[in-house]
Motif scaffolding. Structure first.
Motif, PDB file in Angstrom:
ATOM      1  N   HIS A 289       0.833  -1.210   0.000  1.00 41.52           N
ATOM      2  CA  HIS A 289       0.000   0.000   0.000  1.00 41.52           C
ATOM      3  C   HIS A 289       0.864   1.255   0.000  1.00 41.52           C
ATOM      4  CE1 HIS A 289      -3.425   2.569   0.762  1.00 41.52           C
ATOM      5  NE2 HIS A 289      -2.845   3.050   1.859  1.00 41.52           N
ATOM      6  N   GLU A 290       1.920   1.272   0.818  1.00 39.54           N
ATOM      7  CA  GLU A 290       2.819   2.431   0.860  1.00 39.54           C
ATOM      8  C   GLU A 290       3.527   2.623  -0.482  1.00 39.54           C
ATOM      9  OE1 GLU A 290       3.614   4.931   2.990  1.00 39.54           O
ATOM     10  OE2 GLU A 290       1.885   4.267   4.144  1.00 39.54           O
ATOM     11  N   ILE A 291       4.021   1.532  -1.079  1.00 42.25           N
ATOM     12  CA  ILE A 291       4.698   1.640  -2.371  1.00 42.25           C
ATOM     13  C   ILE A 291       3.732   2.130  -3.432  1.00 42.25           C
ATOM     14  CG2 ILE A 291       5.866   0.349  -4.192  1.00 42.25           C
ATOM     15  CD1 ILE A 291       7.574   0.826  -1.705  1.00 42.25           C
ATOM     16  N   ASP A 292       2.505   1.637  -3.401  1.00 43.79           N
ATOM     17  CA  ASP A 292       1.504   2.068  -4.379  1.00 43.79           C
ATOM     18  C   ASP A 292       1.208   3.552  -4.241  1.00 43.79           C
ATOM     19  OD1 ASP A 292       0.285   0.680  -6.521  1.00 43.79           O
ATOM     20  OD2 ASP A 292      -1.669   0.871  -5.576  1.00 43.79           O
ATOM     21  N   LEU A 293       1.176   4.043  -3.002  1.00 42.10           N
ATOM     22  CA  LEU A 293       0.972   5.476  -2.787  1.00 42.10           C
ATOM     23  C   LEU A 293       2.147   6.277  -3.353  1.00 42.10           C
ATOM     24  CD1 LEU A 293      -0.468   5.507   0.860  1.00 42.10           C
ATOM     25  CD2 LEU A 293      -1.712   6.006  -1.256  1.00 42.10           C
ATOM     26  N   SER A 352      -1.182  14.057 -19.455  1.00 34.26           N
ATOM     27  CA  SER A 352      -2.533  13.682 -19.877  1.00 34.26           C
ATOM     28  C   SER A 352      -2.538  12.548 -20.899  1.00 34.26           C
ATOM     29  CB  SER A 352      -3.249  14.900 -20.476  1.00 34.26           C
ATOM     30  OG  SER A 352      -2.555  15.377 -21.617  1.00 34.26           O
ATOM     31  N   LEU A 353      -1.356  12.141 -21.357  1.00 28.64           N
ATOM     32  CA  LEU A 353      -1.284  11.055 -22.346  1.00 28.64           C
ATOM     33  C   LEU A 353      -1.865   9.767 -21.779  1.00 28.64           C
ATOM     34  CD1 LEU A 353      -0.095  10.096 -25.136  1.00 28.64           C
ATOM     35  CD2 LEU A 353       1.911   9.373 -23.835  1.00 28.64           C
ATOM     36  N   LEU A 354      -1.643   9.502 -20.490  1.00 28.17           N
ATOM     37  CA  LEU A 354      -2.087   8.261 -19.867  1.00 28.17           C
ATOM     38  C   LEU A 354      -3.084   8.557 -18.753  1.00 28.17           C
ATOM     39  CD1 LEU A 354       1.356   6.414 -19.452  1.00 28.17           C
ATOM     40  CD2 LEU A 354      -0.204   6.336 -21.414  1.00 28.17           C
ATOM     41  N   SER A 355      -3.996   7.624 -18.540  1.00 31.67           N
ATOM     42  CA  SER A 355      -4.891   7.723 -17.387  1.00 31.67           C
ATOM     43  C   SER A 355      -4.093   7.443 -16.115  1.00 31.67           C
ATOM     44  CB  SER A 355      -6.029   6.715 -17.517  1.00 31.67           C
ATOM     45  OG  SER A 355      -5.533   5.386 -17.388  1.00 31.67           O
ATOM     46  N   ASP A 356      -4.700   7.689 -14.961  1.00 33.51           N
ATOM     47  CA  ASP A 356      -4.008   7.450 -13.694  1.00 33.51           C
ATOM     48  C   ASP A 356      -3.598   5.986 -13.559  1.00 33.51           C
ATOM     49  OD1 ASP A 356      -4.278  10.092 -13.022  1.00 33.51           O
ATOM     50  OD2 ASP A 356      -6.006   9.801 -11.709  1.00 33.51           O
ATOM     51  N   GLU A 357      -4.487   5.078 -13.940  1.00 33.63           N
ATOM     52  CA  GLU A 357      -4.179   3.654 -13.827  1.00 33.63           C
ATOM     53  C   GLU A 357      -3.100   3.245 -14.825  1.00 33.63           C
ATOM     54  OE1 GLU A 357      -4.787  -0.323 -12.246  1.00 33.63           O
ATOM     55  OE2 GLU A 357      -4.836   1.754 -11.556  1.00 33.63           O
ATOM     56  N   GLN A 358      -3.164   3.784 -16.036  1.00 34.18           N
ATOM     57  CA  GLN A 358      -2.127   3.496 -17.019  1.00 34.18           C
ATOM     58  C   GLN A 358      -0.770   4.031 -16.555  1.00 34.18           C
ATOM     59  OE1 GLN A 358      -3.876   5.364 -20.424  1.00 34.18           O
ATOM     60  NE2 GLN A 358      -4.802   3.484 -21.180  1.00 34.18           N
ATOM     61  N   ARG A 359      -0.767   5.230 -16.001  1.00 40.88           N
ATOM     62  CA  ARG A 359       0.472   5.830 -15.503  1.00 40.88           C
ATOM     63  C   ARG A 359       1.070   4.974 -14.396  1.00 40.88           C
ATOM     64  NH1 ARG A 359       1.350   8.608 -10.908  1.00 40.88           N
ATOM     65  NH2 ARG A 359       2.899  10.295 -10.813  1.00 40.88           N
ATOM     66  N   ARG A 360       0.218   4.504 -13.490  1.00 38.22           N
ATOM     67  CA  ARG A 360       0.675   3.693 -12.366  1.00 38.22           C
ATOM     68  C   ARG A 360       1.353   2.411 -12.853  1.00 38.22           C
ATOM     69  NH1 ARG A 360      -2.529  -0.303 -10.392  1.00 38.22           N
ATOM     70  NH2 ARG A 360      -1.927  -1.227  -8.389  1.00 38.22           N
ATOM     71  N   LEU A 361       0.699   1.679 -13.738  1.00 38.56           N
ATOM     72  CA  LEU A 361       1.258   0.420 -14.218  1.00 38.56           C
ATOM     73  C   LEU A 361       2.427   0.651 -15.171  1.00 38.56           C
ATOM     74  CD1 LEU A 361      -2.035  -1.628 -14.648  1.00 38.56           C
ATOM     75  CD2 LEU A 361      -0.323  -1.811 -12.841  1.00 38.56           C
ATOM     76  N   TYR A 362       2.416   1.779 -15.858  1.00 41.46           N
ATOM     77  CA  TYR A 362       3.561   2.159 -16.693  1.00 41.46           C
ATOM     78  C   TYR A 362       4.823   2.305 -15.851  1.00 41.46           C
ATOM     79  CZ  TYR A 362       6.478   5.613 -19.229  1.00 41.46           C
ATOM     80  OH  TYR A 362       7.513   6.303 -19.819  1.00 41.46           O
ATOM     81  N   THR A 388       6.091 -10.808 -11.686  1.00 41.45           N
ATOM     82  CA  THR A 388       4.814 -11.304 -11.168  1.00 41.45           C
ATOM     83  C   THR A 388       4.923 -11.619  -9.684  1.00 41.45           C
ATOM     84  OG1 THR A 388       4.139 -12.221 -13.304  1.00 41.45           O
ATOM     85  CG2 THR A 388       3.105 -13.160 -11.353  1.00 41.45           C
ATOM     86  N   TYR A 389       6.031 -12.249  -9.297  1.00 44.62           N
ATOM     87  CA  TYR A 389       6.253 -12.566  -7.881  1.00 44.62           C
ATOM     88  C   TYR A 389       6.313 -11.287  -7.043  1.00 44.62           C
ATOM     89  CZ  TYR A 389       8.371 -14.372  -3.615  1.00 44.62           C
ATOM     90  OH  TYR A 389       8.622 -14.685  -2.302  1.00 44.62           O
ATOM     91  N   ILE A 390       7.056 -10.292  -7.529  1.00 43.51           N
ATOM     92  CA  ILE A 390       7.212  -9.046  -6.765  1.00 43.51           C
ATOM     93  C   ILE A 390       5.857  -8.393  -6.530  1.00 43.51           C
ATOM     94  CG2 ILE A 390       8.202  -6.735  -6.764  1.00 43.51           C
ATOM     95  CD1 ILE A 390      10.519  -7.854  -8.418  1.00 43.51           C
ATOM     96  N   ILE A 391       5.066  -8.282  -7.603  1.00 43.78           N
ATOM     97  CA  ILE A 391       3.793  -7.563  -7.506  1.00 43.78           C
ATOM     98  C   ILE A 391       2.780  -8.335  -6.667  1.00 43.78           C
ATOM     99  CG2 ILE A 391       1.826  -6.716  -8.843  1.00 43.78           C
ATOM    100  CD1 ILE A 391       3.839  -6.085 -11.094  1.00 43.78           C
ATOM    101  N   ARG A 392       2.723  -9.652  -6.857  1.00 45.36           N
ATOM    102  CA  ARG A 392       1.707 -10.441  -6.169  1.00 45.36           C
ATOM    103  C   ARG A 392       2.123 -10.869  -4.763  1.00 45.36           C
ATOM    104  NH1 ARG A 392      -1.741 -14.732  -9.388  1.00 45.36           N
ATOM    105  NH2 ARG A 392      -2.864 -14.378  -7.441  1.00 45.36           N
ATOM    106  N   ASN A 393       3.408 -11.178  -4.561  1.00 46.46           N
ATOM    107  CA  ASN A 393       3.855 -11.709  -3.270  1.00 46.46           C
ATOM    108  C   ASN A 393       4.564 -10.675  -2.402  1.00 46.46           C
ATOM    109  OD1 ASN A 393       3.934 -14.071  -5.385  1.00 46.46           O
ATOM    110  ND2 ASN A 393       3.632 -15.032  -3.419  1.00 46.46           N
ATOM    111  N   SER A 394       5.465  -9.885  -3.005  1.00 46.59           N
ATOM    112  CA  SER A 394       6.202  -8.891  -2.217  1.00 46.59           C
ATOM    113  C   SER A 394       5.329  -7.708  -1.848  1.00 46.59           C
ATOM    114  CB  SER A 394       7.419  -8.398  -3.008  1.00 46.59           C
ATOM    115  OG  SER A 394       8.328  -9.443  -3.233  1.00 46.59           O
ATOM    116  N   LEU A 395       4.458  -7.292  -2.796  1.00 51.15           N
ATOM    117  CA  LEU A 395       3.640  -6.108  -2.570  1.00 51.15           C
ATOM    118  C   LEU A 395       2.171  -6.435  -2.333  1.00 51.15           C
ATOM    119  CD1 LEU A 395       5.142  -3.766  -5.329  1.00 51.15           C
ATOM    120  CD2 LEU A 395       5.849  -4.004  -2.936  1.00 51.15           C
ATOM    121  N   LYS A 396       1.778  -7.665  -2.629  1.00 53.03           N
ATOM    122  CA  LYS A 396       0.399  -8.101  -2.445  1.00 53.03           C
ATOM    123  C   LYS A 396      -0.591  -7.201  -3.191  1.00 53.03           C
ATOM    124  CE  LYS A 396       1.067 -11.673   0.280  1.00 53.03           C
ATOM    125  NZ  LYS A 396       0.709 -13.049  -0.127  1.00 53.03           N
ATOM    126  N   LEU A 397      -0.204  -6.795  -4.389  1.00 52.69           N
ATOM    127  CA  LEU A 397      -1.127  -6.030  -5.231  1.00 52.69           C
ATOM    128  C   LEU A 397      -1.995  -7.009  -6.013  1.00 52.69           C
ATOM    129  CD1 LEU A 397       1.308  -3.249  -6.507  1.00 52.69           C
ATOM    130  CD2 LEU A 397      -0.232  -3.182  -4.538  1.00 52.69           C
TER     131      LEU A 397
END
Length: 577
Positions: A289-293, A352-362, A388-397
């Motif tokens: 959650h902190e990293i995502d912020l 403005s080229l990317l949406s907030d979600e696109q920017r985040r995953l970019y 995939t491991y980092i995002i799903r297991n390390s960060l639990k996103l």
């Protein structure tokens, strides 16, 4: 005791706190009613609480001398004071932390946390609902988040709506540690005790609703706001071992506001004991959650640079043991450099080229770009990208986040081979093996449309994200340093993006993933006189998709005619059984 809120602007006069423990602690505050200096006193703690921070740099940041309440805030605070008056309570209501900080910095904040000096949050919420019943208004649901000391969640928090705004209510706290334990016993405490046990001095400020005043009980909060300085009220190592997530919060706020980190804080954050506590004591959900912020905030590169500088990368972005190949020592810094380059290119293109979600995953895709070819083997012996491991297991996103980052990496690699084809008008750049025999008669424009269209249908509206990432790999940047940050190189990559984006639009491929196939599986089965589907149907679906991309103006009947003619030619060429 003040029970109403006039005027709506409150002057703040900062006076550094003089430590005279164990005597009462002096608060810096000014009443909004008469704009004169008015010190507030309360019983001090038995334990002397000395702040631990280096001298801040010279004052440079603009901090307001007044707090302006908007109409909704006035309405909320007035209602809370009505509850106090109705029940004859001597409770002091204080807005804590971020709301006060942001208001002093001239920013709006919609996250209001109320600290209570003599009751639990749930008790006060019940008082609010009793008052609402008395006034004939609808009562509100109350949610309670329980304490979880093992995960450094020391306070029970009650939450309810007040005039359609969610507000958290907690009690002021003091801590007592049992020998050989890092988990404190929580008790009601004074405002001073609570302020000193908060994560950062800039988050230790209170706005006292009862007295219409800002309280700087550490004597450092306003000073550090003005100086642009991130420090802890108490010695940083003890503060971080109490709740290791505070390390990431210090980084996040330092990056958000462009503040400098205290040298003692940085030393404590890099301490091996603190790093071990981050890995062992904090849930991966809280870390994620902190990293995502940080990633979604206004200065994600600075945040990642802090993580790298403090040697926290491996503690935050943990990797499985059986990675192939094993990341090198330079991988962490290279990850941050790639994300920095991705961030710079996006700023050049316009946010403005990317949406907030696109920017985040970019940004996640840029950060983990050096790991795109690294895999690990799971318990089922399946080879999985390490990102995939980092995002799903390390960060639990979310699982969908991991899937999209991998898709962006795959699509960006594919874009690298498409870039010269889309930029070129010649047919020599398009090799037949990439399309199949069914496309031999297509024009060069149609072939380009097929190649690009197939890719865009896979990545959908994230194609610009993948294209931006591909510019970092075209030509491949294999090492740290100059090539990733030189403006000339970034200008070239921006030019590549613009040219390919123009080609995609010229081929009328934007939103091509929304185009439905002219013939569905049932129609294909009827044309082939098949009773059940199978590999042959899938083969013709793929062929027809290419044909449709090459001939966007054609109809379903024309597609059926083409299919029947192609099937007849194929039957003639096949040897007799």
């Amino acid at each position: 005791m003040a029970l109403h809120l006039r005027p709506t602007r409150f002057l703040i006069l900062h006076c550094p706190l003089r430590r005279l423990a164990p005597k009462p602690l002096l608060s810096s505050a000014v009443s909004g009613r008469n704009l004169g200096f008015r010190p507030l006193f309360s019983a001090g703690a038995g334990r002397t609480m000395q702040p631990a921070s280096s001298p801040p740099p010279p004052l440079s940041h603009s901090v307001r001398e007044t707090i302006d309440l908007n109409e909704k805030e006035e309405k909320i605070f007035r209602r809370l004071l009505e509850v106090i008056r109705h029940f004859g309570l001597d409770t002091q209501l204080r807005v804590a932390g971020g709301w006060v900080r942001d208001k002093l910095l001239g920013k709006e904040c919609y996250d209001i946390d109320i600290a209570l000096d003599n009751m639990l949050g749930q008790e006060f919420c019940e008082k609010i609902n009793t008052y609402l019943q008395h006034t004939g208004e609808e009562i509100q649901g109350v949610g309670v988040i329980q304490r979880n000391p093992e995960q450094s969640k020391h306070l029970e928090t009650a939450r309810m709506r007040v005039y359609d705004t969610w507000i958290d209510f907690v009690n002021l706290r003091s801590e007592k540690y049992v020998e050989n334990s890092r988990i404190p016993t929580m008790e009601f405490g004074t405002a001073e005790e609570d302020a000193y046990r908060r994560d950062l001095t800039i988050n230790s400020l209170f706005y006292n609703i009862n007295t219409n005043s800002v309280e700087d009980l550490t004597g450092k909060g306003i000073q550090h706001l003005k100086a642009g300085f991130i420090a802890t009220p108490l010695p940083p190592k003890a503060t971080f071992l109490d709740d290791p997530l505070r390390v990431l919060r210090a980084i996040r706020f330092g990056a958000r506001f462009g503040f400098n980190l205290d040298e003692n804080l940085k030393k404590a954050a890099s301490d091996e004991e603190v790093k071990a506590a981050i890995a062992d004591k904090i849930s991966r959900e809280r870390i994620g959650h902190e990293i995502d912020l940080m990633i979604s905030d206004n200065n994600p590169v600075k945040a990642m640079n802090y993580i790298c500088e403090l040697n926290l990368f491996s503690a935050v972005f943990t990797l499985p043991k059986n990675t192939q190949p094993t990341p090198t020592e330079e991988s962490e810094r290279l990850c941050v450099l790639y994300m920095e380059a991705a961030w710079k290119i996006l700023q050049m293109m316009g946010s403005s080229l990317l949406s907030d979600e696109q920017r985040r995953l970019y940004l996640y895709a840029g950060l983990f770009l050096p790991f795109r070819s690294i895999i690990y083997t799971d318990n089922k012996l399946k080879k999985i990208p390490v990102s995939t491991y980092i995002i799903r297991n390390s960060l639990k996103l979310k699982a969908s986040d991991a899937e999209m980052v991998v898709s962006i990496h795959v699509a960006s690699e594919r874009f690298i081979s498409l870039i010269p084809i889309l930029e070129s008008k010649g047919e020599s750049d398009i090799v037949a093996e990439e399309l199949g025999d069914e496309c031999l008669g297509f024009s060069s424009t149609s072939k380009r449309r097929v190649l690009a269209g197939l890719l865009l249908r896979q990545i959908k509206d994230f194609w610009r994200v993948a294209l931006l990432i591909s510019t970092l790999l075209y030509p491949e940047l294999v090492h740290t340093g100059d090539l990733l940050s030189r403006d000339l190189e970034l200008d070239k990559r921006k030019e590549i993006f613009v040219q390919v984006e123009h080609a995609v639009k010229e081929l009328d491929l934007d939103n091509v993933w929304k185009v439905k196939p002219l013939l569905d599986g049932k129609a294909i089965m009827g044309a082939l006189q098949l009773k059940t589907g199978g590999p042959l149907v899938k083969e013709w679906q793929d062929k027809l998709l290419k044909w449709q991309l090459a001939h966007p103006e054609k109809t379903a009947n024309e597609a059926l005619d083409w299919m029947m003619q192609s099937q007849a030619k194929r039957a003639k060429l096949e040897p007799c059984a």
